[in-house]
Scaffold this motif. Sequence first.
Motif, PDB file in Angstrom:
ATOM      1  N   ASN A 266       6.437  42.348  41.281  1.00  0.00           N
ATOM      2  CA  ASN A 266       7.575  43.249  41.444  1.00  0.00           C
ATOM      3  C   ASN A 266       8.694  42.502  42.162  1.00  0.00           C
ATOM      4  O   ASN A 266       8.659  42.331  43.379  1.00  0.00           O
ATOM      5  CB  ASN A 266       7.155  44.481  42.245  1.00  0.00           C
ATOM      6  CG  ASN A 266       8.266  45.518  42.341  1.00  0.00           C
ATOM      7  OD1 ASN A 266       9.419  45.248  42.004  1.00  0.00           O
ATOM      8  ND2 ASN A 266       7.929  46.696  42.821  1.00  0.00           N
ATOM      9  N   PHE A 267       9.670  42.035  41.390  1.00  0.00           N
ATOM     10  CA  PHE A 267      10.772  41.248  41.929  1.00  0.00           C
ATOM     11  C   PHE A 267      12.102  41.897  41.575  1.00  0.00           C
ATOM     12  O   PHE A 267      12.188  42.732  40.679  1.00  0.00           O
ATOM     13  CB  PHE A 267      10.739  39.820  41.369  1.00  0.00           C
ATOM     14  CG  PHE A 267       9.671  38.948  41.958  1.00  0.00           C
ATOM     15  CD1 PHE A 267       9.981  38.017  42.936  1.00  0.00           C
ATOM     16  CD2 PHE A 267       8.357  39.060  41.544  1.00  0.00           C
ATOM     17  CE1 PHE A 267       9.003  37.208  43.490  1.00  0.00           C
ATOM     18  CE2 PHE A 267       7.363  38.256  42.087  1.00  0.00           C
ATOM     19  CZ  PHE A 267       7.692  37.322  43.074  1.00  0.00           C
ATOM     20  N   VAL A 268      13.160  41.470  42.276  1.00  0.00           N
ATOM     21  CA  VAL A 268      14.506  41.917  41.920  1.00  0.00           C
ATOM     22  C   VAL A 268      14.841  41.425  40.514  1.00  0.00           C
ATOM     23  O   VAL A 268      14.177  40.531  39.982  1.00  0.00           O
ATOM     24  CB  VAL A 268      15.561  41.404  42.929  1.00  0.00           C
ATOM     25  CG1 VAL A 268      15.305  41.981  44.318  1.00  0.00           C
ATOM     26  CG2 VAL A 268      15.558  39.883  42.978  1.00  0.00           C
ATOM     27  N   ASP A 269      15.860  42.008  39.903  1.00  0.00           N
ATOM     28  CA  ASP A 269      16.183  41.699  38.513  1.00  0.00           C
ATOM     29  C   ASP A 269      16.762  40.299  38.344  1.00  0.00           C
ATOM     30  O   ASP A 269      17.589  39.854  39.137  1.00  0.00           O
ATOM     31  CB  ASP A 269      17.193  42.721  37.977  1.00  0.00           C
ATOM     32  CG  ASP A 269      16.620  44.135  37.934  1.00  0.00           C
ATOM     33  OD1 ASP A 269      15.384  44.257  37.986  1.00  0.00           O
ATOM     34  OD2 ASP A 269      17.411  45.089  37.847  1.00  0.00           O
ATOM     35  N   LEU A 270      16.342  39.652  37.261  1.00  0.00           N
ATOM     36  CA  LEU A 270      16.922  38.378  36.847  1.00  0.00           C
ATOM     37  C   LEU A 270      18.135  38.683  35.981  1.00  0.00           C
ATOM     38  O   LEU A 270      18.004  39.223  34.879  1.00  0.00           O
ATOM     39  CB  LEU A 270      15.889  37.560  36.058  1.00  0.00           C
ATOM     40  CG  LEU A 270      16.368  36.214  35.507  1.00  0.00           C
ATOM     41  CD1 LEU A 270      16.694  35.251  36.654  1.00  0.00           C
ATOM     42  CD2 LEU A 270      15.299  35.609  34.594  1.00  0.00           C
TER      43      LEU A 270
ATOM     44  N   ALA B 293      12.981  36.043  40.430  1.00  0.00           N
ATOM     45  CA  ALA B 293      13.522  37.318  39.958  1.00  0.00           C
ATOM     46  C   ALA B 293      12.887  37.596  38.602  1.00  0.00           C
ATOM     47  O   ALA B 293      12.511  36.670  37.882  1.00  0.00           O
ATOM     48  CB  ALA B 293      15.041  37.258  39.847  1.00  0.00           C
ATOM     49  N   GLY B 294      12.751  38.872  38.267  1.00  0.00           N
ATOM     50  CA  GLY B 294      12.045  39.236  37.044  1.00  0.00           C
ATOM     51  C   GLY B 294      12.975  39.555  35.893  1.00  0.00           C
ATOM     52  O   GLY B 294      13.946  40.299  36.046  1.00  0.00           O
ATOM     53  N   GLY B 295      12.661  38.993  34.722  1.00  0.00           N
ATOM     54  CA  GLY B 295      13.478  39.219  33.537  1.00  0.00           C
ATOM     55  C   GLY B 295      12.648  39.721  32.372  1.00  0.00           C
ATOM     56  O   GLY B 295      11.419  39.821  32.447  1.00  0.00           O
ATOM     57  N   PRO B 296      13.297  40.029  31.242  1.00  0.00           N
ATOM     58  CA  PRO B 296      12.604  40.575  30.078  1.00  0.00           C
ATOM     59  C   PRO B 296      11.855  39.521  29.259  1.00  0.00           C
ATOM     60  O   PRO B 296      11.028  39.869  28.418  1.00  0.00           O
ATOM     61  CB  PRO B 296      13.739  41.197  29.261  1.00  0.00           C
ATOM     62  CG  PRO B 296      14.940  40.368  29.619  1.00  0.00           C
ATOM     63  CD  PRO B 296      14.760  40.003  31.063  1.00  0.00           C
ATOM     64  N   GLU B 297      12.156  38.251  29.481  1.00  0.00           N
ATOM     65  CA  GLU B 297      11.527  37.171  28.718  1.00  0.00           C
ATOM     66  C   GLU B 297      11.663  35.871  29.496  1.00  0.00           C
ATOM     67  O   GLU B 297      12.361  35.792  30.505  1.00  0.00           O
ATOM     68  CB  GLU B 297      12.212  37.025  27.359  1.00  0.00           C
ATOM     69  CG  GLU B 297      13.691  36.659  27.473  1.00  0.00           C
ATOM     70  CD  GLU B 297      14.403  36.579  26.133  1.00  0.00           C
ATOM     71  OE1 GLU B 297      13.773  36.926  25.121  1.00  0.00           O
ATOM     72  OE2 GLU B 297      15.564  36.143  26.111  1.00  0.00           O
ATOM     73  N   ILE B 298      10.971  34.850  29.024  1.00  0.00           N
ATOM     74  CA  ILE B 298      11.113  33.524  29.623  1.00  0.00           C
ATOM     75  C   ILE B 298      12.354  32.862  29.024  1.00  0.00           C
ATOM     76  O   ILE B 298      12.418  32.663  27.808  1.00  0.00           O
ATOM     77  CB  ILE B 298       9.880  32.646  29.344  1.00  0.00           C
ATOM     78  CG1 ILE B 298       8.615  33.327  29.847  1.00  0.00           C
ATOM     79  CG2 ILE B 298      10.053  31.274  29.994  1.00  0.00           C
ATOM     80  CD1 ILE B 298       7.333  32.584  29.484  1.00  0.00           C
ATOM     81  N   PRO B 299      13.357  32.551  29.821  1.00  0.00           N
ATOM     82  CA  PRO B 299      14.564  31.922  29.269  1.00  0.00           C
ATOM     83  C   PRO B 299      14.255  30.586  28.586  1.00  0.00           C
ATOM     84  O   PRO B 299      13.615  29.720  29.174  1.00  0.00           O
ATOM     85  CB  PRO B 299      15.439  31.710  30.512  1.00  0.00           C
ATOM     86  CG  PRO B 299      14.971  32.750  31.489  1.00  0.00           C
ATOM     87  CD  PRO B 299      13.487  32.838  31.262  1.00  0.00           C
ATOM     88  N   HIS B 300      14.709  30.445  27.347  1.00  0.00           N
ATOM     89  CA  HIS B 300      14.453  29.213  26.596  1.00  0.00           C
ATOM     90  C   HIS B 300      15.006  27.961  27.288  1.00  0.00           C
ATOM     91  O   HIS B 300      14.364  26.898  27.251  1.00  0.00           O
ATOM     92  CB  HIS B 300      15.016  29.334  25.172  1.00  0.00           C
ATOM     93  CG  HIS B 300      14.267  30.302  24.321  1.00  0.00           C
ATOM     94  ND1 HIS B 300      12.955  30.094  23.936  1.00  0.00           N
ATOM     95  CD2 HIS B 300      14.630  31.498  23.784  1.00  0.00           C
ATOM     96  CE1 HIS B 300      12.541  31.110  23.189  1.00  0.00           C
ATOM     97  NE2 HIS B 300      13.532  31.981  23.083  1.00  0.00           N
TER      98      HIS B 300
END
Length: 212
Positions: free
Chosen positions: A202-206, A151-158
Amino acid sequence: MLDPRRSRQRMVQELKRSGITDEAVLQAMGTVPRHLFVEEALRVQAYEDIRLPIGYGQTISQPSTVALMTQRLEARPGMRVLEIGTGSGYQAAVLAVMGCRVYTVERLAELYHVTRNLLQQLSLRAIHMVRGDGTLGLPAAAPFERIIVTAGGPEIPHPLLEQLAEGGILLIPVGDRPRTQCLLRVRRRAGRFLTENLGPANFVDLVGSHGW
């Protein structure tokens, strides 16, 4: 009538023509019954190279996307893999058939129960499914040699970076707008994180503490 075995063979041939060269990936995708991961009414389309709805606002990615993501993950038998966003369970099943020990996290309760039941029916015992916020990872089972985020997010989760083993690979779609991302591959080397952009995705939202 759908002939799953022949349909999978045709799908694998198409994947080869599209540039998938990892024989382990091709063999796994030729083995996993993708038609069981979609609704019965959609099974006739299960082996076409299209994304299909699985309910709850989620989709199962097209076979070429799953194959490319898996190839770029460079997964090998025996590796501990963390998947964020179980969805239908198809990606986890492919990795398990490749010999990986898969830990997968799903946020949606209804989807979690449906997918867990299916994976149990398929006797995929190398898959450990957890319900929770995938952007937090799974610290109790860390570190992981591979992490894949579907899923696609705004950043790489720490938290995911922290749970990536030395020498490991993290694959994640990232973008500043929902449904518009670039696929990033992060390698951990000597405590540093080396990032490469593998192109548009293009993925669903993370969704979660470190997502949208």
